[in-house]
Design an enzyme around this catalytic site. Sequence first.
Site, PDB file in Angstrom:
ATOM      1  N   ASP A  24       0.867  -1.171   0.000  1.00  0.00           N
ATOM      2  CA  ASP A  24       0.000   0.000   0.000  1.00  0.00           C
ATOM      3  C   ASP A  24       0.910   1.228   0.000  1.00  0.00           C
ATOM      4  OD1 ASP A  24       0.995   0.293   2.521  1.00  0.00           O
ATOM      5  OD2 ASP A  24      -0.883  -0.068   3.551  1.00  0.00           O
TER       6      ASP A  24
ATOM      7  N   ASP B  40      -7.661  -7.847  -0.390  1.00  0.00           N
ATOM      8  CA  ASP B  40      -6.803  -8.059   0.775  1.00  0.00           C
ATOM      9  C   ASP B  40      -7.615  -7.701   1.999  1.00  0.00           C
ATOM     10  OD1 ASP B  40      -6.475  -4.998   0.422  1.00  0.00           O
ATOM     11  OD2 ASP B  40      -5.568  -5.416   2.367  1.00  0.00           O
TER      12      ASP B  40
END
Lengths: 379, 379
Positions: free
Chosen positions: A95, A274
């Site tokens: 991320d 996720d």
Amino acid sequence: MASLQFKIKATDAFSKARAGTILTDHGSIETPIFMPVGTVGSVKAVTQQQLKEQVRAEIILGNTYHLYLRPGLPVLEAAGGLHRFNGWNKPILTDSGGFQVFSLAKSRKINEEGVIFRSHIDGSKHLFTPEKAIDIQRSIGADIMMAFDECPPGASAYEYAKSSMLLTHRWLDRCFNQFNNTPDKYGYTQNLFPIVQGGIHHDLRKASCEYISAKAAAGNAIGGLSVGEPIETMYEICNLCCDHLPVNKPRYLMGVGTPWNILECIGMGIDMFDCVMPTRNGRNAMLFTSRGIINIDNKKWEHDFSVLDDGIDCETSQYYSKAYVRHLFKSKEYLGLIIASIHNLAFYLWLVKQARLHIEQGDFVSWKSGMISRLQQRL
Amino acid sequence: MASLQFKIKATDAFSKARAGTILTDHGSIETPIFMPVGTVGSVKAVTQQQLKEQVRAEIILGNTYHLYLRPGLPVLEAAGGLHRFNGWNKPILTDSGGFQVFSLAKSRKINEEGVIFRSHIDGSKHLFTPEKAIDIQRSIGADIMMAFDECPPGASAYEYAKSSMLLTHRWLDRCFNQFNNTPDKYGYTQNLFPIVQGGIHHDLRKASCEYISAKAAAGNAIGGLSVGEPIETMYEICNLCCDHLPVNKPRYLMGVGTPWNILECIGMGIDMFDCVMPTRNGRNAMLFTSRGIINIDNKKWEHDFSVLDDGIDCETSQYYSKAYVRHLFKSKEYLGLIIASIHNLAFYLWLVKQARLHIEQGDFVSWKSGMISRLQQRL
């Protein structure tokens, strides 16, 4: 070098689900896929060997915010990137650090330049900018990097959501600029996915999808969902975004969700997921199984010597009994949360693999509706 | 059924060390052997698969006191014994519960009959007698059961040590009586090892060895050492006991110890060891390696990307780098203590295997002295 490739192998006739393959320099990923979260370079309580052999993970996540603070870039660069550091030689997605800065860091201040924040570990002061988020992810060595975005609360009012989205778009331009002007750090291709924002507002989401799509990136992500909004709103926005993002690129729904959330969103055309739920809930004695939900702490399992889940192809799930794992949780043994984490992750990977098979078989929708009611049962 | 068999394969010409094989109904054990401790039916933070494939354990321990309290005998009996309950299908040895009653339980009272104590979990009141200790171990399904003994503090005065030893001997008679009058619980042979006591007093230890030897048991244990006495005293008493216990039966030194303690005691004729040190110290970032001791928490490992230990045949030890495991400990990740536990246990098993090979080769003593100084180094 060439971006990752996405090949769609099958599309469902009765939904927007599709089965595909993402090709990266660290190997291929069959979609739809679930990506276990390895926050600081370790999927909690699971070894890399178990991730491969038991969970059958094809790609894992790393968190930029955490890895930047600890072990820090000098260590990661000296190691030759996260793959070499943690011994995971399949694809890694990171991320951008944005989400964690907003949820974990202390006394953060946002301005046009970026975000100034203090570390939750030692209080030290740091600045993340779009450029820096790219540089850090290059150094981590992610196969898939994410654009630096602001993630407003789920129910943000229109004006706030709009100005936040516009900031995210300006940051996106800077991310791509930095991305295009920096080389792959370790010899293999690194890709950048932009993130759709816009809160729960349809026109903002549509505008964001169009802005993002114009980048012609290797893949696209939907952010800012599953952050407190009602589940029906999440589905509505996810569905809308899927309709306005490129068909021929993988779509990644960030941070979602329960097994049934995942199945519903696969039906809308999401390819990548996720979530910390399988590991976090596992550590709290909640098991997702192919027959429904088990609270393994419960006394009802005390004498149940059947295996955790004989419906999925994981050695751990088919080895230990419910009674034994309950005993481990009651005794606060590490092995309890190890087994629960492996099982839940293996279940998530099994589930997306089943979805894929049913997309290929053409009966995804009917399979999904039966499966969703089964999975939600409390056993 | 027939007791376990012990076959001595090699004896060292320059020490009392020997290499042998213990044959049980759950498979054979090559001696000298180290037995990982699985207190409540789980070796802490290590899966059964890792115990077999990474650690290469041949036998594990279970603690009678813990297993009796939780999960309790009804569950263990319904499961068909501990092997079936925890999925460990190699030999299991259980202690008698005596040591834990004295170290963990609350408000214990000893009398001729046995020990009344309160559970450390819920304060409930229980009575352990020699007969009950045998019955419980039968129900757990241990391949090797231990006699119920009183374990006095390491430096007990002569009179206390003597009366304690005499009580242990009277309890031993009752243990064997119960053992001989009860059948193997689950179809395979269960064995009973008596335990030498007598504190640090030579004549008491000698008398205890003689009393114990007269039982002609399948194996014999030395208890009451490594409980606070000086290390030289421990060696002295261990050595004396080895000289007064049968040569043709396995000798088990309970609760010992460091890697160098183990090597020294192998040289005195000990065949079996158990200790929580590899797992407990591992969880506290202390690694035993073939080159010496590592505190993996230390900053000096921050940039050391060499593997934990390339000198031992364990995949985990040869997979993860010191820098990565240090990072895991600094980040308080479960994976850190998982890796450390697997590594330390694998190291202990590697060490006793090396000892065995050098006994067979005939150079055990010279190998041992070089190894001991190497292993004690702080890296």
